[in-house]
Write a protein that holds these residues in place. Sequence first.
Motif, PDB file in Angstrom:
ATOM      1  N   MET A 263       0.932  -1.429   0.201  1.00 15.77           N
ATOM      2  CA  MET A 263      -0.260  -0.302   0.251  1.00 15.77           C
ATOM      3  C   MET A 263       0.889   1.494   0.244  1.00 15.77           C
ATOM      4  SD  MET A 263      -3.764  -0.755   2.318  1.00 15.77           S
ATOM      5  CE  MET A 263      -3.747   0.428   1.974  1.00 15.77           C
ATOM      6  N   HIS A 264       2.116   1.196   1.033  1.00 12.16           N
ATOM      7  CA  HIS A 264       2.366   2.725   1.288  1.00 12.16           C
ATOM      8  C   HIS A 264       2.627   2.716  -0.915  1.00 12.16           C
ATOM      9  CE1 HIS A 264       5.697   5.471   2.304  1.00 12.16           C
ATOM     10  NE2 HIS A 264       6.879   4.424   1.346  1.00 12.16           N
ATOM     11  N   ASP A 271       0.878   8.788  -6.692  1.00 15.45           N
ATOM     12  CA  ASP A 271       1.044  10.456  -6.673  1.00 15.45           C
ATOM     13  C   ASP A 271       1.978  10.242  -7.765  1.00 15.45           C
ATOM     14  OD1 ASP A 271      -0.261  10.811  -4.302  1.00 15.45           O
ATOM     15  OD2 ASP A 271       1.216  10.416  -2.706  1.00 15.45           O
ATOM     16  N   SER A 272       2.672  10.032  -8.388  1.00 12.98           N
ATOM     17  CA  SER A 272       3.676   9.887  -9.570  1.00 12.98           C
ATOM     18  C   SER A 272       2.743  10.000 -10.616  1.00 12.98           C
ATOM     19  CB  SER A 272       4.880   9.011  -9.305  1.00 12.98           C
ATOM     20  OG  SER A 272       5.691   8.753  -7.919  1.00 12.98           O
ATOM     21  N   GLN A 277       0.470  12.968 -15.160  1.00 13.34           N
ATOM     22  CA  GLN A 277      -1.021  13.273 -15.699  1.00 13.34           C
ATOM     23  C   GLN A 277      -1.140  14.587 -16.281  1.00 13.34           C
ATOM     24  OE1 GLN A 277      -4.071  10.895 -13.974  1.00 13.34           O
ATOM     25  NE2 GLN A 277      -4.342   9.818 -15.852  1.00 13.34           N
ATOM     26  N   ASP A 278      -0.566  15.047 -14.892  1.00 18.61           N
ATOM     27  CA  ASP A 278      -0.827  16.278 -14.678  1.00 18.61           C
ATOM     28  C   ASP A 278       0.478  17.120 -16.285  1.00 18.61           C
ATOM     29  OD1 ASP A 278      -2.944  16.609 -12.891  1.00 18.61           O
ATOM     30  OD2 ASP A 278      -1.743  17.085 -11.261  1.00 18.61           O
ATOM     31  N   ARG A 359      -5.225   0.904 -12.313  1.00 20.60           N
ATOM     32  CA  ARG A 359      -4.642  -0.380 -11.508  1.00 20.60           C
ATOM     33  C   ARG A 359      -4.768  -0.513 -10.902  1.00 20.60           C
ATOM     34  NH1 ARG A 359      -4.434  -5.125 -14.805  1.00 20.60           N
ATOM     35  NH2 ARG A 359      -4.466  -3.980 -16.724  1.00 20.60           N
ATOM     36  N   ALA A 360      -2.863   0.451 -10.217  1.00 24.67           N
ATOM     37  CA  ALA A 360      -2.927   1.024  -8.973  1.00 24.67           C
ATOM     38  C   ALA A 360      -3.781   1.479  -8.039  1.00 24.67           C
ATOM     39  CB  ALA A 360      -1.588   2.167  -9.275  1.00 24.67           C
ATOM     40  N   GLN A 361      -4.754   2.085  -8.555  1.00 21.04           N
ATOM     41  CA  GLN A 361      -5.722   2.941  -6.944  1.00 21.04           C
ATOM     42  C   GLN A 361      -7.095   1.411  -7.245  1.00 21.04           C
ATOM     43  OE1 GLN A 361      -7.863   5.723  -9.737  1.00 21.04           O
ATOM     44  NE2 GLN A 361      -6.557   7.354  -8.043  1.00 21.04           N
TER      45      GLN A 361
END
Length: 489
Positions: A263-264, A271-272, A277-278, A359-361
């Motif tokens: 999870m960490h 976040d990365s 994406q931004d 997928r990560a979420q």
Amino acid sequence: MKTVYRFVLKAYVGPMVLTFFIVMFILLMHYLWMHIDELVGKGLGPGVIIELVMYASATLVPMGLPLATLLASIMTMGNLGENNELLALKAAGISLPRIMKPLIILMMVVCVGSFFVINDLTPYSFRKMISLMRDISKQRQEMKFQDGIFFNGIPDRSIRIGHQDPETNKLTDILIYDNAKYSNMQTIVADSGYIRISDDKKYLLVLLYNGQIYEENRDYQWFEQNELSHHLFDEQQLLIPLSGFAFERSEGEFSNQSETKNMHQLSHMIDSLKQAQDSIVTLFEHRLIKSHIFRNMASMELDSLLPLRKVSVAGMLDTMSVEARNAVFTQASAWAEEARVYSDYESEYMRYTSQLLYRAQADFQRKIALPFSIMIFFLIGAPLGAIIRKGGLGMPIVVSVIFFVVYYIITITGEKFVKDGAWSPFWGIWVSSFILFPIAIFLTYKSTNDSAIFNPDAYKKRLEPAIVWGRRVWERFKAFKNQKHTSNE
């Protein structure tokens, strides 16, 4: 009460362990069957196979544990109900929630343990399994000769044998084409011999009897100058280097898949990806406007541009010659095509980044949802077993499979919507729990009140007034129809 608690725990732990290993065995056999083509014919040792099985088993725990919990709870409470032990406990004034109290505490411990399994053990096993499968895929197939068929498993060499004695492994009518050296090509023909791989699987040991060697020596001008030599031999030994036949482990265990992270690590990955994406959107907007739309003003800052004014493009084109107009259209078409290609590339990269983020979420939410799903399956299975009152592996398996298939279908559907970006990760992963939780509460309430929801006689008794009313209506309708038919005659 301690005696009752020990009795209930003893009745539950046995079926729980048994069903867990049965479910894990079935899932593991399915995994091995799916990857059988990658394992057969590689000459893998038993240690490698056992290691792969251990890693695969650890990755299958999140799927096997909920099903085992559901099946074990139905079996336990069903056995207690079938043997009238549950009825005796209720007659002694012990309610069903108090009977289930030690099991609920035990399942809380299992749920906490399952969280650490899916958060720590499963990602580690995924990394090891992926690394091991990658090393296995790099290994070449075993060297097996077939009569009259060329074996091309060695680079730049082809071997054909006429017949192989299965008892002595003696080969007859051997033909070897050696193209390892372009300027020195060999064709070897032998009456018999032996071919085997060295113990370290780094060399091919060839022993030939009564044969001939045809060797063609040629340089860069082989079409003008080449030499053909012919040698006879009674016995010839060859040592051919091999690569890929020995199982070699890679040093790296890194994998960028979200299944290999806890999870960490998933939180950091999410976040990365969001920052990526931004930055992609900002950079795409800047490059598209500055480098493609305002191409001639690439050296200027966008904020310093003067306000745009309306210009009659048709009027400007009318004043141009045909050649100049064609040149303008050609240049504009080329710039538009370049902008379209750039937009397609950036959109494809954005889509790939979004899939990694979804997928990560989803994996992040799945690690939290697994302990709750185990508790929900227990709250479904225990009341069902108390209501059905059937032990063994017959009825419990049928009911367990039905509920698990419904859970699995809902979960897979939710994950697909999450990966497509149609649903949020929270709803996509938790939708199965939200659907099954009211069913668990309903079954617990019914079993606590001794409601016979699976008793056909109870439903028949409730529907009996409606059945009687329907029969009366039907008889009146028949009587009215007969009376009308008689009057017409």
